[in-house]
Structures are given as C-alpha cells and as structure tokens.
Design an enzyme around this catalytic site. Structure first.
Site, PDB file in Angstrom:
ATOM      1  N   PHE A  39       1.126  -1.289  -0.149  1.00  0.00           N
ATOM      2  CA  PHE A  39       0.007  -0.121  -0.025  1.00  0.00           C
ATOM      3  C   PHE A  39       0.943   1.294  -0.109  1.00  0.00           C
ATOM      4  O   PHE A  39       2.075   1.114  -0.015  1.00  0.00           O
ATOM      5  CB  PHE A  39      -1.195   0.059   1.370  1.00  0.00           C
ATOM      6  CG  PHE A  39      -0.455   0.052   2.535  1.00  0.00           C
ATOM      7  CD1 PHE A  39       0.167  -0.977   3.221  1.00  0.00           C
ATOM      8  CD2 PHE A  39      -0.281   1.250   3.287  1.00  0.00           C
ATOM      9  CE1 PHE A  39       0.876  -1.011   4.252  1.00  0.00           C
ATOM     10  CE2 PHE A  39       0.228   1.288   4.608  1.00  0.00           C
ATOM     11  CZ  PHE A  39       0.965   0.272   5.070  1.00  0.00           C
ATOM     12  N   THR A 156       9.985  -2.066   1.191  1.00  0.00           N
ATOM     13  CA  THR A 156       8.769  -1.885   0.613  1.00  0.00           C
ATOM     14  C   THR A 156       7.571  -1.402   1.820  1.00  0.00           C
ATOM     15  O   THR A 156       7.749  -1.192   2.982  1.00  0.00           O
ATOM     16  CB  THR A 156       8.229  -3.111   0.069  1.00  0.00           C
ATOM     17  OG1 THR A 156       7.699  -4.035   1.230  1.00  0.00           O
ATOM     18  CG2 THR A 156       9.323  -3.903  -0.984  1.00  0.00           C
ATOM     19  N   LYS A 157       6.588  -1.069   1.262  1.00  0.00           N
ATOM     20  CA  LYS A 157       5.390  -0.853   2.167  1.00  0.00           C
ATOM     21  C   LYS A 157       4.504  -2.323   1.880  1.00  0.00           C
ATOM     22  O   LYS A 157       3.373  -1.942   1.444  1.00  0.00           O
ATOM     23  CB  LYS A 157       4.399   0.467   1.705  1.00  0.00           C
ATOM     24  CG  LYS A 157       5.134   1.613   2.746  1.00  0.00           C
ATOM     25  CD  LYS A 157       4.601   2.911   2.414  1.00  0.00           C
ATOM     26  CE  LYS A 157       3.236   2.912   3.386  1.00  0.00           C
ATOM     27  NZ  LYS A 157       3.766   3.385   4.674  1.00  0.00           N
ATOM     28  N   ALA A 158       4.949  -3.247   2.308  1.00  0.00           N
ATOM     29  CA  ALA A 158       4.317  -4.415   2.470  1.00  0.00           C
ATOM     30  C   ALA A 158       3.480  -4.527   3.780  1.00  0.00           C
ATOM     31  O   ALA A 158       4.088  -4.246   4.827  1.00  0.00           O
ATOM     32  CB  ALA A 158       5.059  -5.714   2.068  1.00  0.00           C
ATOM     33  N   TYR A 162       4.200  -4.301   8.809  1.00  0.00           N
ATOM     34  CA  TYR A 162       3.515  -3.526   9.918  1.00  0.00           C
ATOM     35  C   TYR A 162       2.975  -4.311  11.162  1.00  0.00           C
ATOM     36  O   TYR A 162       2.509  -3.970  12.218  1.00  0.00           O
ATOM     37  CB  TYR A 162       2.194  -2.640   9.353  1.00  0.00           C
ATOM     38  CG  TYR A 162       2.948  -1.593   8.521  1.00  0.00           C
ATOM     39  CD1 TYR A 162       3.310  -0.588   8.901  1.00  0.00           C
ATOM     40  CD2 TYR A 162       3.296  -1.759   7.106  1.00  0.00           C
ATOM     41  CE1 TYR A 162       3.849   0.584   8.392  1.00  0.00           C
ATOM     42  CE2 TYR A 162       3.813  -0.626   6.577  1.00  0.00           C
ATOM     43  CZ  TYR A 162       4.267   0.456   7.131  1.00  0.00           C
ATOM     44  OH  TYR A 162       4.822   1.341   6.344  1.00  0.00           O
TER      45      TYR A 162
END
Ligand code: PMP
Length: 290
Positions: A39, A156-158, A162
């Site tokens: 995202f 990355t923004k995987a 998170y």
C-alpha cells in the site's frame, strides 16, 4: 469516531468508482490471510497530492518485490489518485492506494490470484495530537526489533511488515507514550512505527540512521534535501541507543507524521529547537507549493 467502512462517497476499485460501503473483499482472500498486500500513504495539500509520482513508483516497486504485477500503468494509477480526490472533493487529506492478491487460491502458493487495486481518500488532519505536534511527542523503545534485511522485503510498504509496528505502537500507547522507537536486529536505532527518525547534536548537525533494513521515507529524503539547502550537515550513520542522551533535538518524518518533534525517548529529554521548527516550516511551505 466514524468507522472507515461506514463513510460516504466513492472508492476507486479495479478501475471502477464504487460506493464506499460496497468496496469489499471476501473473507477468503489471499491478501488478508497471507499478507500479500502492499500500500501507500499520501497526503493531499490544497487539492494536490504531494510527491504523487514518487509514491506511485514505490507502490509499483513494493508490488514487484512481492511478485505481484499491477494490471495498470503508473500513469493510470496517478490519474486514478487525482480523479478520486476530485470525486471525493478532498482539499487536505490522505490517499491510500492498496494492492492485494484475490481469492482464486487459498494456500501459500498464490501464482494464479488476481491482483486487485483500490484507492480511497478522505479529509484528514494531524497524525499525532496537534498540541503534541508543537510540544513534541514522547517515545518509548520497542521490545520488537526490525528484522534482518534478508528475512523480509524491508524496503517496501508491504502490509506484513506492519505487524511488529502495530505491536510496538500498542505497547507504547499502553505505557502512555505517543509512539515507539524501534531498534534494528543489531540493536541500532532504526525508525518509529510509521515514520523515520532524526537527531540534532549540540553542534547543530543532524544525524539519522542509514535505511538499510527499514523504509527510506519520501519525507525523509525531502527533509534531508531541505536541511542540506540550509547548509545543515547531515550524518547518515549507525546510531546506538546509548547515544540518545547526547542529542539535543529529535524529530520524526513521514507523509502522515510530516515533521513531528520528539520531546523525549524514555528518559532522554529533547528540546523543540529552532532548527526543527524551521525545518517544519520549510516542509509545510514546500508541500503547498504548486
Ligand atoms: N517508516 C514507516 C514504517 C512508515 O510507515 C512510513 C510512512 N510511510 C515511513 C517510514 C515514512 O515514509 P514516507 O515519508 O515515505 O511516508
């Protein structure tokens, strides 16, 4: 607070504009079960998305690193982001593009899953309490470490990355802190749960960790450029937690966090000094420049 699935208007969903409440996924969904999801988080200032192209490029990079081919071009996603903020009439807010694997396969292997894309946007204010954004926020130090770079797609923004950030943030909030400073697998200072971290020393120089196992934020890079243009020396290096007591200032950077001063990390106190106030002002001017 209004739940995010109960808002009104439209969401860009697989090249269609669908009713907000209808932008759904099935419970049997690979993205949900196995974190095959990436995202972005972007801010809208005066009806325009700051660094949209950079965010879209990172979205495509994240997807590629996760083995997912986005079935659109970067230009189509940029156009879609611009379209949805117009449709939703967002003046100052946030944009959340998301890419995930669908329901065609429901085990580890996911080669034949459809790649879905959605883009939602909403009016949004400060990420941290606006009062604390002036006074500085308090951080604890997380018990969770950033994993070594050969264990995850760390740049990355995987969504899977998170998991430990939410655990850290919850732990911090339960202890009365606004956020958490996370250390890396070797015990060096890494970043906060959704923002990069900077320190100011007593000579006016700035220090920030090398992003070698965590996200090199777009805001981080922007603030480094601003600082350099002001003649401030930037030291990108390994920082040990024992050094925190020697710094006089500290701040976080992120698309959501913008430039947020930190008043303490556990019992290390920092001043919201002129340098930080000035960097924040310059950042706020830059994001509104057309
Ligand atoms: N680190 C993490 C873990 C984040 O979630 C973010 C926010 N995207 C950042 C750093 C800062 O990145 P950016 O400046 O690109 O928003």
């Amino acid at each position: 607070m209004m739940s995010y699935d109960k808002r009104s208007g439209k969401i860009w969903y697989n090249n269609d504009l669908v009713e907000w409440a209808e932008a759904k996924i099935h419970v049997l969904n690979h993205g949900l079960h196995y974190a095959s999801c990436v995202f972005e988080g972007e801010r809208v200032y005066e009806k325009s998305i700051f660094k949209l192209e950079e965010h879209t490029s990172r979205l495509f990079y994240s997807a590629k690193r996760m083995g997912m081919t986005i079935p659109y071009t970067e230009k189509e996603i940029n156009d879609a982001c611009n379209k949805i903020i117009l449709v939703q009439n967002v003046e100052n807010g946030y944009v959340r593009p998301t890419v995930w694997r669908g329901s065609e396969m429901m085990a580890i292997s996911a080669q034949q899953t459809k790649i879905h894309v959605a883009i939602a946007t909403w009016e949004w204010g400060s990420y941290f309490d606006p009062k604390l954004k002036v006074e500085g926020i308090r951080l604890n130090i997380s018990n969770w470490r950033k994993p070594p770079p050969n264990t995850i797609p760390w740049d990355t923004k995987a969504s899977g990355l998170y998991m430990i950030n939410t655990l850290s943030k919850h732990e911090a909030e339960q202890q009365g802190y606004a956020d958490s400073l996370m250390l890396d697998h070797e015990g060096n200072v890494a970043e906060a749960t959704g923002a990069n971290v900077f320190f100011k020393d007593k000579n006016g120089e700035i220090h920030t960790p090398i992003p070698d196992c965590f996200l090199d934020g777009i805001t981080r890079r922007t603030v480094i450029e601003i600082a350099k243009s002001k003649g401030i020396k930037i030291n990108e290096r390994k920082i040990k937690p024992e050094e925190l007591r020697d710094f006089v200032g500290c701040f976080l950077t992120g698309s959501a966090a913008e430039v947020t001063p930190v008043s303490c990390i556990v019992d290390n106190q920092f001043k919201v000094c002129e340098t930080i106030i000035d960097l924040n002002k310059s950042y706020q001017t830059l994001v509104r420049k057309k």
